[in-house]
Write an enzyme that holds these catalytic residues in place. Sequence first.
Site, PDB file in Angstrom:
ATOM      1  N   ASN A   1       0.834  -1.206   0.000  1.00 42.61           N
ATOM      2  CA  ASN A   1       0.000   0.000   0.000  1.00 42.61           C
ATOM      3  C   ASN A   1       0.868   1.255   0.000  1.00 42.61           C
ATOM      4  OD1 ASN A   1       0.910  -0.472   2.643  1.00 42.61           O
ATOM      5  ND2 ASN A   1      -0.733   0.755   3.507  1.00 42.61           N
TER       6      ASN A   1
ATOM      7  N   CYS B   1       6.718  12.610  10.523  1.00 44.66           N
ATOM      8  CA  CYS B   1       5.803  13.562  11.140  1.00 44.66           C
ATOM      9  C   CYS B   1       4.347  13.206  10.886  1.00 44.66           C
ATOM     10  CB  CYS B   1       6.074  14.971  10.612  1.00 44.66           C
ATOM     11  SG  CYS B   1       7.651  15.597  11.170  1.00 44.66           S
TER      12      CYS B   1
END
Lengths: 406, 157
Positions: A152, A326
């Site tokens: 994915n 992040c």
Amino acid sequence: MKVVNFDHASATPLLPEALAAMMPFLESEYGNPQSLHTLGQKPREAVDKAREQVARLLNAGSANRIVFTATASEASNLALKGLAQALKHKGRHIVVSAIEHQSVLEPARALAKLGFELTELGVDEHGLVSPDELDKALRVETILVSIQHASNEIGTIQEIAALAKVAHEHGALFHSDGTAAVGRIPVDVQALGTDAYSFAAQSIYGPKGAAALYLRQGARPVSLVHGGIQEKGKRAGTENVPGIAAMGAAAEVAARELPEWSARMKALSDRLRQELPERLEHVVLTGHPDKRLPGHFSVCIEFVEGEAMLLFLNDQGFATASGSACTAKTLKASHVLLAIGLHVGKAQSSLVLTLGKDSTEEQVGRFIDVLPPIIERLRAMSPLYARFQKGEDPYETHDQSCHGDR
Amino acid sequence: MYSEKVMDHFRSPRNVGEIEDPDGVGEIGNPVCGDMMTFYVKVKDNVLTDVKFKTFGCGAAIAVSSMVSEMAIGKTVEQALAISNADVAKELGGLPPNKLHCSNLGADALHAAIRNYQEKRTDHPHPSLPLEAEGTERQKQETSPPGARSADSGDEK
């Protein structure tokens, strides 16, 4: 502003056929499929029908080969933990690829803590697992191999049939996580030769909360949930009838429409792979150039951070994803990008687009126009880009520890 | 996920760029971790007359850099050194818990630039300012210019 979903790996919209199939079981037909009385009849029929529909989508041979679960994560957990438990008298060695989804990696690591031995097999720079490398990793005591059908994150499609064959030659069972593959490429579990195969209803525009594990005859995992005879004892608990009925309806649509979905998505992702590098300098396309999922586009756009890109794209109405530290709740860069040998600094610049069956040329064209000014803006404020322009090594670091580690 | 104020500073960051002839430069973080900030300061009469930054990082990192630069301009060196990470997060209307570390980077990068300025002064003291003059007494004198002073106290309120 209408949001353009270029993050179908996170969520897909519901097919109207799937919604229609689930509605009766949210309204009047609320019965329990296990009940002998009249209330149980329609729900039971719906679950049986859905099992047939899902079995046909995967060419499973028989509806008896399908176990319904709540999520693909649960299906993979059942395959990993359940089969390891069932086979532990034969051996205790398990092999997974280094680029598995967390729902395979984490149960495998949990088993390692319980006394199983785990090998995490590396991949090449395109994310491919080599059948030869798998062959070398297998031992007499290897009981289970789990390698995803497709990634994915980077879109690479594995050579599952060849890998499963190698596992079988060594007497090990083979599981594949097909969450990213189903709904994008044809899946024939008998041709692939897998003993277990998991995917979610979401992969085929079904609802959240429904998923399935295919189990070849003879593959008998120990249940993770005891307490009932549902799913032939492999998963106790009252069936999620609306979700299962909807998954069945979605499987029927997917089986019929997949060639068209695939062709359309492939044209769009090919266009992105072709045109974006022409519009942007210093981009690294990730994943295999040919063996890749239709509608999947993954790239690292150097000197800018993934979440910042994602937020600006969101402002422009595009939902996208990134493997940067992040954006991850764990504040770690994607293990998949690191496993293909990408520098961790570049991995922070990852952008992942997963288009869907309804994505359009117009959306992709607009995206190609919208992205370059965002990158230009972020590079203008990037100290890495400034270093690069001065001819310095942009990724040079003096301190390897990260605040996230502290 | 982010407050409106954070998004505003992210979308329109203040004081982005480099100062050509900076009095101090500070760099914090690194690309491996996913965020890095470089701060540049210009100091006149002990007051930060200009602060600029370049940041590689997430939305919070960019917003924090912008906010820190805005908070620091016009402050005395001592006041700027007193800007804490918590002050920055507070000024931004809060940050998601897993992004609080970004606010730590912002103040750290500013402080690093100021320390760099102070080190440079120690290495090459200004001819008219003998080394022994370094300290609170001299700072008091230096911060006395009325213009800088009033801008400063206005900021504090």
